[in-house]
Design an enzyme around this catalytic site. Structure first.
Site, PDB file in Angstrom:
ATOM      1  N   ARG A 171       3.776  14.039  -7.553  1.00 39.03           N
ATOM      2  CA  ARG A 171       3.765  13.261  -8.791  1.00 39.03           C
ATOM      3  C   ARG A 171       2.411  13.422  -9.490  1.00 39.03           C
ATOM      4  O   ARG A 171       1.400  13.688  -8.844  1.00 39.03           O
ATOM      5  CB  ARG A 171       4.002  11.776  -8.495  1.00 39.03           C
ATOM      6  CG  ARG A 171       5.256  11.513  -7.695  1.00 39.03           C
ATOM      7  CD  ARG A 171       5.681  10.056  -7.778  1.00 39.03           C
ATOM      8  NE  ARG A 171       4.796   9.144  -7.089  1.00 39.03           N
ATOM      9  CZ  ARG A 171       5.108   7.860  -6.857  1.00 39.03           C
ATOM     10  NH1 ARG A 171       6.264   7.364  -7.289  1.00 39.03           N
ATOM     11  NH2 ARG A 171       4.262   7.068  -6.213  1.00 39.03           N
TER      12      ARG A 171
ATOM     13  N   GLY B 137       2.648   3.561   1.486  1.00 43.93           N
ATOM     14  CA  GLY B 137       3.235   3.700   2.814  1.00 43.93           C
ATOM     15  C   GLY B 137       3.796   5.084   3.057  1.00 43.93           C
ATOM     16  O   GLY B 137       4.083   5.456   4.202  1.00 43.93           O
TER      17      GLY B 137
ATOM     18  N   ASP C 160       4.157  -4.414  -7.494  1.00 45.82           N
ATOM     19  CA  ASP C 160       3.540  -3.189  -6.973  1.00 45.82           C
ATOM     20  C   ASP C 160       4.165  -1.946  -7.608  1.00 45.82           C
ATOM     21  O   ASP C 160       3.716  -0.829  -7.347  1.00 45.82           O
ATOM     22  CB  ASP C 160       3.660  -3.123  -5.444  1.00 45.82           C
ATOM     23  CG  ASP C 160       5.089  -3.279  -4.963  1.00 45.82           C
ATOM     24  OD1 ASP C 160       5.740  -4.264  -5.334  1.00 45.82           O
ATOM     25  OD2 ASP C 160       5.572  -2.411  -4.214  1.00 45.82           O
TER      26      ASP C 160
ATOM     27  N   GLY D 137       7.440   6.829   6.499  1.00 39.62           N
ATOM     28  CA  GLY D 137       6.544   7.628   5.670  1.00 39.62           C
ATOM     29  C   GLY D 137       7.232   8.752   4.918  1.00 39.62           C
ATOM     30  O   GLY D 137       6.575   9.546   4.245  1.00 39.62           O
TER      31      GLY D 137
ATOM     32  N   GLY E 116       0.828  -1.214   0.000  1.00 37.90           N
ATOM     33  CA  GLY E 116       0.000   0.000   0.000  1.00 37.90           C
ATOM     34  C   GLY E 116       0.856   1.255   0.000  1.00 37.90           C
ATOM     35  O   GLY E 116       2.076   1.194   0.109  1.00 37.90           O
TER      36      GLY E 116
ATOM     37  N   ASP F 151       7.496   4.681  -9.991  1.00 36.74           N
ATOM     38  CA  ASP F 151       8.303   4.421  -8.794  1.00 36.74           C
ATOM     39  C   ASP F 151       9.797   4.364  -9.107  1.00 36.74           C
ATOM     40  O   ASP F 151      10.415   3.293  -9.202  1.00 36.74           O
ATOM     41  CB  ASP F 151       7.851   3.142  -8.079  1.00 36.74           C
ATOM     42  CG  ASP F 151       6.628   3.407  -7.210  1.00 36.74           C
ATOM     43  OD1 ASP F 151       6.010   4.469  -7.385  1.00 36.74           O
ATOM     44  OD2 ASP F 151       6.290   2.568  -6.367  1.00 36.74           O
TER      45      ASP F 151
ATOM     46  N   LYS G 139       4.548  12.180  -2.508  1.00 37.87           N
ATOM     47  CA  LYS G 139       5.388  11.050  -2.072  1.00 37.87           C
ATOM     48  C   LYS G 139       6.324  11.568  -0.988  1.00 37.87           C
ATOM     49  O   LYS G 139       7.071  12.521  -1.229  1.00 37.87           O
ATOM     50  CB  LYS G 139       6.183  10.485  -3.247  1.00 37.87           C
ATOM     51  CG  LYS G 139       7.055   9.281  -2.864  1.00 37.87           C
ATOM     52  CD  LYS G 139       7.620   8.597  -4.092  1.00 37.87           C
ATOM     53  CE  LYS G 139       8.516   7.434  -3.733  1.00 37.87           C
ATOM     54  NZ  LYS G 139       9.040   6.786  -4.951  1.00 37.87           N
TER      55      LYS G 139
ATOM     56  N   ARG H 180      -1.713   0.132  -9.789  1.00 31.53           N
ATOM     57  CA  ARG H 180      -0.631  -0.827 -10.054  1.00 31.53           C
ATOM     58  C   ARG H 180      -1.188  -2.232 -10.231  1.00 31.53           C
ATOM     59  O   ARG H 180      -2.312  -2.506  -9.794  1.00 31.53           O
ATOM     60  CB  ARG H 180       0.336  -0.822  -8.854  1.00 31.53           C
ATOM     61  CG  ARG H 180       0.910   0.537  -8.565  1.00 31.53           C
ATOM     62  CD  ARG H 180       1.071   0.783  -7.061  1.00 31.53           C
ATOM     63  NE  ARG H 180       1.392   2.192  -6.809  1.00 31.53           N
ATOM     64  CZ  ARG H 180       2.617   2.691  -6.878  1.00 31.53           C
ATOM     65  NH1 ARG H 180       3.628   1.877  -7.110  1.00 31.53           N
ATOM     66  NH2 ARG H 180       2.843   3.967  -6.689  1.00 31.53           N
TER      67      ARG H 180
HETATM   68  P1  AMP Z   1       9.138   0.804  -3.124  1.00 31.41           P
HETATM   69  O1  AMP Z   1      10.127  -0.308  -3.211  1.00 31.41           O
HETATM   70  O2  AMP Z   1       9.738   2.155  -2.878  1.00 31.41           O
HETATM   71  O3  AMP Z   1       8.204   0.815  -4.291  1.00 31.41           O
HETATM   72  O4  AMP Z   1       8.259   0.540  -1.802  1.00 31.41           O
HETATM   73  C1  AMP Z   1       7.657  -0.694  -1.496  1.00 31.41           C
HETATM   74  C2  AMP Z   1       6.661  -0.512  -0.366  1.00 31.41           C
HETATM   75  O5  AMP Z   1       7.293   0.018   0.780  1.00 31.41           O
HETATM   76  C3  AMP Z   1       5.520   0.441  -0.677  1.00 31.41           C
HETATM   77  O6  AMP Z   1       4.389  -0.049  -0.007  1.00 31.41           O
HETATM   78  C4  AMP Z   1       5.996   1.735  -0.074  1.00 31.41           C
HETATM   79  O7  AMP Z   1       4.950   2.601   0.231  1.00 31.41           O
HETATM   80  C5  AMP Z   1       6.699   1.235   1.165  1.00 31.41           C
HETATM   81  N1  AMP Z   1       7.743   2.167   1.649  1.00 31.41           N
HETATM   82  C6  AMP Z   1       8.974   2.389   1.095  1.00 31.41           C
HETATM   83  N2  AMP Z   1       9.658   3.279   1.818  1.00 31.41           N
HETATM   84  C7  AMP Z   1       8.851   3.652   2.845  1.00 31.41           C
HETATM   85  C8  AMP Z   1       8.988   4.560   3.954  1.00 31.41           C
HETATM   86  N3  AMP Z   1      10.105   5.257   4.153  1.00 31.41           N
HETATM   87  N4  AMP Z   1       7.942   4.680   4.790  1.00 31.41           N
HETATM   88  C9  AMP Z   1       6.818   3.971   4.615  1.00 31.41           C
HETATM   89  N5  AMP Z   1       6.633   3.108   3.624  1.00 31.41           N
HETATM   90  C10 AMP Z   1       7.628   2.951   2.737  1.00 31.41           C
HETATM   91 MG    MG Z   2       6.680   1.200  -4.997  1.00 37.11          MG
END
Ligand code: AMP
Ligand code: MG
Length: 496
Positions: free
Chosen positions: A184, A101, A264, A134, A99, A274, A121, A191
């Site tokens: 963005r 995050g 995702d 976050g 989700g 992403d 983001k 996705r």
């Molecule tokens: P990504 O590999 O950046 O596409 O992230 C994969 C998952 O991890 C997604 O659900 C993101 O929202 C979550 N995520 C990545 N970095 C963070 C962060 N610093 N805080 C919260 N969620 C994160």
């Molecule tokens: Mg991602």
């Protein structure tokens, strides 16, 4: 656009141009929550051409009120910020619920370029943050901003980026960094993982709602298609397979490595989405791995087309309960296997200045890629110099790139026979196909270093170049040169 600074909520007003969009799907799909403000935000970069395309006034976005709104520290009137829920396969393994995050959808705007979603983001924790904070750091936010605009400049489908705002608020990664927010923009941030989420929980009504939403909004002809037994969900899968195939052909042709092709991170619209440890190739190494966290090379450059198919297969599994027929599902996916090679060859032929297709083109392409790989020739510089040669310049600058001069000469001779009689026209077409500038890692890194010292000039300068990568920009020739030795030591991981 007017600012209502004295409104009770103190919100930024974008007028009455919000549409219902994703929120219409209902609460099973998201959680509404406001962004978490950052202290003393400052503008790092603003994409003025995109702001104008969206019908927004860049001067107003650059004011203090505008910057606070772009950071999530001041509400935007009429927006309904929400984090969406999705699941996914990460590095080939089912990861369950993920989700948004650290992203928040502000809503969908009516704009001169059609309905567009605006998304933060790095705007704080959400119910989907798991262990994360976050936040996004300045470094990766600048990379995403420049990376997506570089892809757009190259004519490759992508989410866009409107702004980066930053704060001195500390964020812990491998070392302490500072927080930033990217705004963005895309017609949709849906996705593959959104579909996997509802399929994995047997929430078939929600799955159908989502598929119907995507078909109605983006692929309405899937309802009219008589192919695939008139099954609209199979037609959707075929459309997504074809768009993804076309996207991968463009990635491969330009030398783009995504780095984290988890399901995702795959757009239902076939957009590049992403931007994490992505990289445009310097030297041509088919096995290049741009993500230091990717120990097995699952997402190496030459594996990307197969991984995309693997990801589509996951989407196919998620859509299967709606399609209701295994053969139809497989038939829809099958299109990837014809469209990818066709599109890839078309892209590579265009790089060679060849307007029509002939037997033997594939061998010509494979031979030159082998030569490039053997000598680890710089990918972008090779194609640009070859273009200049075909347009009338001497062969030496391109020939000098190779250790195996004999091998290259033999190839060049065959290529010369294949070229049309009007070489100059072919060469000029090549110069509009083979960019002079790509967003190399070290160029981004230099701009990031300046931004950390509060000098935002490097980001702005690089933005203007990557947005017009086929132009000569003679004052910036150095940015089109070979990467310095330290470029190969830049380590980019999933951490961002
Ligand atoms: P990504 O590999 O950046 O596409 O992230 C994969 C998952 O991890 C997604 O659900 C993101 O929202 C979550 N995520 C990545 N970095 C963070 C962060 N610093 N805080 C919260 N969620 C994160
Ligand atoms: Mg991602």
């Amino acid at each position: 656009m007017t600012f209502v600074t004295d409104a009770p909520s103190g919100a930024l007003d974008l007028g009455a141009r919000w549409r219902e969009g994703f929120a219409a799907l209902g609460p099973a799909f998201f959680t509404e929550l406001p962004p978490a403000p950052l202290p003393d935000p400052a503008l790092v970069a603003l994409n003025e051409p995109l702001a104008r395309d969206l019908g927004l006034d860049p001067r107003q976005l650059a004011t203090e009120v505008g910057v606070r709104a772009l950071t999530g520290s001041l509400a935007v009137a009429g927006s309904r910020p929400l984090a969406t829920v999705y699941s996914g396969h990460q590095f080939g393994v089912w990861a369950g619920q993920l989700g948004d995050g650290r992203a928040l959808l502000l809503g969908e705007l009516d704009t001169p370029i059609g309905p567009q979603e605006l998304q933060f983001k790095g705007s704080g924790r959400t119910p989907y943050s798991r262990m994360g904070d976050g936040r996004a750091v300045l470094r990766s936010s600048i990379r995403e901003f420049l990376g997506s605009e570089a892809m757009h400049g190259l004519g490759i489908p992508t989410t866009r980026a409107l702004s980066v705002t930053g704060s001195d608020a500390p964020v812990r990664r491998e070392e302490m960094e500072t927080a930033a927010v990217v705004v963005r923009v895309a017609p949709s941030f849906i996705r593959f993982g959104h579909f996997e989420h509802f399929a994995s929980r047997d929430q078939l009504d929600d799955l159908r709602r989502l598929a119907d939403f995507v078909i109605d909004r983006f692929y309405p002809f899937c309802r009219q298609s008589e192919a695939l037994a008139g099954n609209p969900y199979a037609a959707l899968l075929r459309q997504v397979s074809e768009r993804t195939a076309a996207l991968l052909a463009q990635w491969q042709a330009v030398g783009f490595c995504h780095g984290v092709m988890n399901t995702d991170n795959m757009s239902i619209l076939g957009l590049t989405i992403d931007y994490g440890p992505f990289q445009f190739l310097d030297a041509f190494d088919p096995n290049h791995i741009c993500n230091h966290s990717d120990e097995t090379g699952r997402y190496a450059y030459n594996r990307q087309p197969n991984v995309a198919y693997w990801n589509l297969f996951c989407l196919g599994q998620a859509l299967y309960p709606l399609i209701g027929d295994e053969e139809l599902t497989l038939a829809a996916l099958e299109s990837y296997k014809t469209v990818f090679p066709r599109e890839y060859e078309a892209r590579m032929r265009a790089k060679l200045g060849l307007a029509d297709a002939q037997d033997g083109d594939r061998a010509l392409i494979e031979r030159v890629l082998q030569l490039l790989a053997r000598d680890r020739v710089d990918y972008t510089i090779f194609w640009r110099r070859l273009s200049q040669h075909v347009a009338g310049e001497p062969a030496e600058p391109v020939r000098d790139l190779f250790l195996d001069r004999e091998g290259f000469d033999a190839w060049l001779l065959d290529f010369g026979h294949r070229l049309p009689a009007d070489r100059r026209t072919a060469g000029l077409a090549m110069l509009r196909t083979n960019p002079k500038f790509v967003l190399r890692n070290h160029l981004g890194e230099l701009a990031i270093r300046r931004a950390r010292q509060k000098d935002m000039g490097g980001v702005a300068e690089l933005l203007s170049i990557v947005q017009a990568p086929f132009d000569e920009h003679p004052a910036h020739d150095a940015m089109a040169g070979f990467p310095p030795d330290w470029a190969s030591h830049i380590e980019i991981s999933c951490s961002s």
